[in-house]
Each structure stands twice: as C-alpha cells, then as structure tokens.
Design a protein around this motif. Structure first.
Motif, PDB file in Angstrom:
ATOM      1  N   GLU A 161       0.822  -1.214   0.000  1.00  0.00           N
ATOM      2  CA  GLU A 161       0.000   0.000   0.000  1.00  0.00           C
ATOM      3  C   GLU A 161       0.855   1.262   0.000  1.00  0.00           C
ATOM      4  O   GLU A 161       0.540   2.237  -0.694  1.00  0.00           O
ATOM      5  CB  GLU A 161      -0.914  -0.003   1.227  1.00  0.00           C
ATOM      6  N   MET A 162       1.951   1.243   0.771  1.00  0.00           N
ATOM      7  CA  MET A 162       2.772   2.443   0.924  1.00  0.00           C
ATOM      8  C   MET A 162       3.895   2.536  -0.105  1.00  0.00           C
ATOM      9  O   MET A 162       4.584   3.545  -0.187  1.00  0.00           O
ATOM     10  CB  MET A 162       3.360   2.492   2.337  1.00  0.00           C
ATOM     11  N   GLY A 163       4.096   1.475  -0.892  1.00  0.00           N
ATOM     12  CA  GLY A 163       5.111   1.514  -1.942  1.00  0.00           C
ATOM     13  C   GLY A 163       6.528   1.616  -1.421  1.00  0.00           C
ATOM     14  O   GLY A 163       7.349   2.375  -1.960  1.00  0.00           O
ATOM     15  N   ALA A 164       6.841   0.853  -0.375  1.00  0.00           N
ATOM     16  CA  ALA A 164       8.176   0.914   0.231  1.00  0.00           C
ATOM     17  C   ALA A 164       9.257   0.483  -0.755  1.00  0.00           C
ATOM     18  O   ALA A 164       9.069  -0.449  -1.538  1.00  0.00           O
ATOM     19  CB  ALA A 164       8.219   0.026   1.471  1.00  0.00           C
ATOM     20  N   ASP A 165      10.394   1.174  -0.699  1.00  0.00           N
ATOM     21  CA  ASP A 165      11.542   0.833  -1.541  1.00  0.00           C
ATOM     22  C   ASP A 165      12.510  -0.103  -0.829  1.00  0.00           C
ATOM     23  O   ASP A 165      13.296  -0.792  -1.481  1.00  0.00           O
ATOM     24  CB  ASP A 165      12.298   2.103  -1.953  1.00  0.00           C
ATOM     25  N   ILE A 166      12.469  -0.107   0.506  1.00  0.00           N
ATOM     26  CA  ILE A 166      13.359  -0.977   1.280  1.00  0.00           C
ATOM     27  C   ILE A 166      12.717  -1.297   2.618  1.00  0.00           C
ATOM     28  O   ILE A 166      11.972  -0.478   3.174  1.00  0.00           O
ATOM     29  CB  ILE A 166      14.747  -0.328   1.495  1.00  0.00           C
ATOM     30  N   LEU A 167      12.988  -2.499   3.104  1.00  0.00           N
ATOM     31  CA  LEU A 167      12.542  -2.909   4.435  1.00  0.00           C
ATOM     32  C   LEU A 167      13.774  -3.148   5.296  1.00  0.00           C
ATOM     33  O   LEU A 167      14.685  -3.875   4.904  1.00  0.00           O
ATOM     34  CB  LEU A 167      11.713  -4.192   4.358  1.00  0.00           C
ATOM     35  N   VAL A 182      11.448  -6.210  -2.955  1.00  0.00           N
ATOM     36  CA  VAL A 182      11.854  -5.002  -2.232  1.00  0.00           C
ATOM     37  C   VAL A 182      13.243  -5.216  -1.634  1.00  0.00           C
ATOM     38  O   VAL A 182      13.552  -6.298  -1.129  1.00  0.00           O
ATOM     39  CB  VAL A 182      10.840  -4.682  -1.108  1.00  0.00           C
ATOM     40  N   ALA A 183      14.065  -4.186  -1.677  1.00  0.00           N
ATOM     41  CA  ALA A 183      15.392  -4.261  -1.069  1.00  0.00           C
ATOM     42  C   ALA A 183      15.263  -4.503   0.433  1.00  0.00           C
ATOM     43  O   ALA A 183      14.256  -4.145   1.050  1.00  0.00           O
ATOM     44  CB  ALA A 183      16.162  -2.974  -1.338  1.00  0.00           C
ATOM     45  N   PHE A 184      16.304  -5.096   1.023  1.00  0.00           N
ATOM     46  CA  PHE A 184      16.239  -5.456   2.440  1.00  0.00           C
ATOM     47  C   PHE A 184      17.575  -5.194   3.117  1.00  0.00           C
ATOM     48  O   PHE A 184      18.639  -5.389   2.526  1.00  0.00           O
ATOM     49  CB  PHE A 184      15.879  -6.942   2.596  1.00  0.00           C
ATOM     50  N   CYS A 185      17.507  -4.767   4.388  1.00  0.00           N
ATOM     51  CA  CYS A 185      18.706  -4.617   5.217  1.00  0.00           C
ATOM     52  C   CYS A 185      18.470  -5.321   6.541  1.00  0.00           C
ATOM     53  O   CYS A 185      17.503  -5.018   7.246  1.00  0.00           O
ATOM     54  CB  CYS A 185      19.030  -3.142   5.456  1.00  0.00           C
ATOM     55  N   SER A 211      21.779  -1.920  -1.783  1.00  0.00           N
ATOM     56  CA  SER A 211      20.608  -2.797  -1.814  1.00  0.00           C
ATOM     57  C   SER A 211      19.462  -2.186  -2.602  1.00  0.00           C
ATOM     58  O   SER A 211      18.835  -2.839  -3.436  1.00  0.00           O
ATOM     59  CB  SER A 211      20.139  -3.103  -0.384  1.00  0.00           C
ATOM     60  N   MET A 212      19.199  -0.916  -2.342  1.00  0.00           N
ATOM     61  CA  MET A 212      18.018  -0.285  -2.919  1.00  0.00           C
ATOM     62  C   MET A 212      18.208   0.088  -4.387  1.00  0.00           C
ATOM     63  O   MET A 212      17.252   0.084  -5.163  1.00  0.00           O
ATOM     64  CB  MET A 212      17.663   0.960  -2.102  1.00  0.00           C
ATOM     65  N   ASN A 213      19.428   0.403  -4.771  1.00  0.00           N
ATOM     66  CA  ASN A 213      19.680   0.845  -6.140  1.00  0.00           C
ATOM     67  C   ASN A 213      20.272  -0.251  -7.023  1.00  0.00           C
ATOM     68  O   ASN A 213      20.823   0.031  -8.086  1.00  0.00           O
ATOM     69  CB  ASN A 213      20.603   2.067  -6.121  1.00  0.00           C
TER      70      ASN A 213
END
Length: 226
Positions: A161-167, A182-185, A211-213
């Motif tokens: 719903e929120m369109g997260a780019d990373i968790l 989705v990218a993860f750390c 991670s995200m890019n």
C-alpha cells in the motif's frame, strides 16, 4: 561477560541502556538497589550518536570529558557528513519500511533515514511501549502506517500500500521483502560489521544504497508488479 566481570557491576557509576526493551527493568533495579543512575542511549545515526555521547559526558560531569566529547563529535561529523552526502543523492525521496524488535531502535532508524533524505512510510515494533509509539507518531508523516507486533500478512499488505523501496528488519523479514521484490537490510546486533557509531552510519548508508539501487529490482519489476 564472565562471572567475575558481572560481579563488578554494582561498582558502576552509570548504566547505559541501549536495548530499552530488555534492559530497562534491570537498570531500574540496579538504580533502586545500588543507587546507580541510568540513561537510554542509541548509537545509530549521526544525530543519535552525537546526542548520546554528550549525554554520557554530562552524566559523568567532568569538564575535561565534556570538552573532549565535543571535540570528538565535531571531528567525526566533519569526516562522516561529506561522505554521507555522496550517498544521499541516491537515497533522497525513497520510501523506507521498518520492522524491528524495540521501539527505541525504530526511533533511531527513522531519524537516520531522515538524515539520508528518506521518508519512513511504515514502522512497526514487537516490544515498543506507549511512549515509544508517541515519539514515532511525531517523527513520521500523518499518513505513515504504525504497527504493533504485526504478522507477515499485515507487513506485506502495508508495504504494498505504501510503496516501500526498502525494508529494514530482522532475518525473519528477509524472505518477505524479497518475495515482494523489495530491497532489504538485516539490522541485527550480530552483524559482522558495525552499523552503530559514526563508522556504522557509513556502513548502513552504503548498504542501503547498494541494496536499494541494485538493477535487479528493475529486472524483476519490484513491489508494484507483485
């Protein structure tokens, strides 16, 4: 710590509580029993690391310690911030989701993402207190989703719903993030390289950036196509 080291604990002059969820009770007991004061500290991000070092210095109450702490903070900020700004241009405007154990850690991560120019759109904890959630509510935007002890289905629904780019979470959340593209750390205390302190802030920024890019998210389509 060894048993012999633990026996020396009552001789401490100050307790530093970093994991508020697990250690605040013990710190309060030591304060009541041994008259040892405690302060809650966090060493995640430039802001919280600097603030914690100064609070420790003032708690010690030595003018020389305070002076040295200020000098050290200034030196480290001058070293770290220009390096962080190189990552910031790749991170600004991105959306972060957080799901960790303690509320105090979540608060530090929100501030850290703010330093990167990122917006925290979802944040949840497993053991956060009412006070923690009040602070969190003031740190995030009005439309951000705040969760308490959520299950995987709830995390998935709100990340979509929120369109997260990373968790950012623990090892249990990694499969969920990758399932959604989705990218993860993995923000765990057992990490091989530090994510705390000034050097840890650089490590965290580097990992978030890599991670995200990564081009893999464009190849598989990411969360919007799940």
């Amino acid at each position: 710590a060894r048993v012999e080291d633990l026996k020396k604990a009552p001789s401490a002059q100050l307790n530093l509580v970093q994991c508020a969820g697990s250690m605040t009770y013990l710190a309060k007991q030591m304060e009541e029993t041994f008259d040892i004061p405690f302060i809650k500290v966090s060493f995640f991000g430039v802001t919280d690391t600097s603030d914690s070092l100064m609070r420790i210095a003032y708690a010690v109450g030595d003018k020389d310690v305070i002076k040295r702490a200020k000098a050290f903070i200034e030196e480290e900020k001058n070293r770290v911030i220009p390096l962080l700004n190189k990552y910031k241009k790749n991170l600004e405007g991105k959306k972060a989701a957080i799901y960790v154990g303690g509320g105090f850690k979540a608060i530090s991560l929100i501030r850290q993402f703010h330093e990167f120019g990122m917006n925290t759109v979802m944040v949840g904890t497993q053991t956060g207190s009412k006070d923690d959630y009040e602070v969190i509510q003031h740190l995030v935007d009005e439309d951000a989703v705040i969760l308490d002890d959520a299950n995987p289905a709830e995390l998935e629904a709100f990340m979509k719903e929120m369109g997260a780019d990373i968790l950012v979470g623990g090892v249990k959340e990694r499969p969920l993030a990758y399932k959604l593209g989705v990218a993860f750390c993995d923000h765990n205390h057992e990490r091989k390289h530090p994510l705390a302190g000034y050097e840890g802030t650089l490590n965290f920024a580097s990992e978030i950036n890599l991670s995200m890019n990564s081009p893999v998210w464009e190849i598989i389509g990411g969360i919007k196509n799940v």
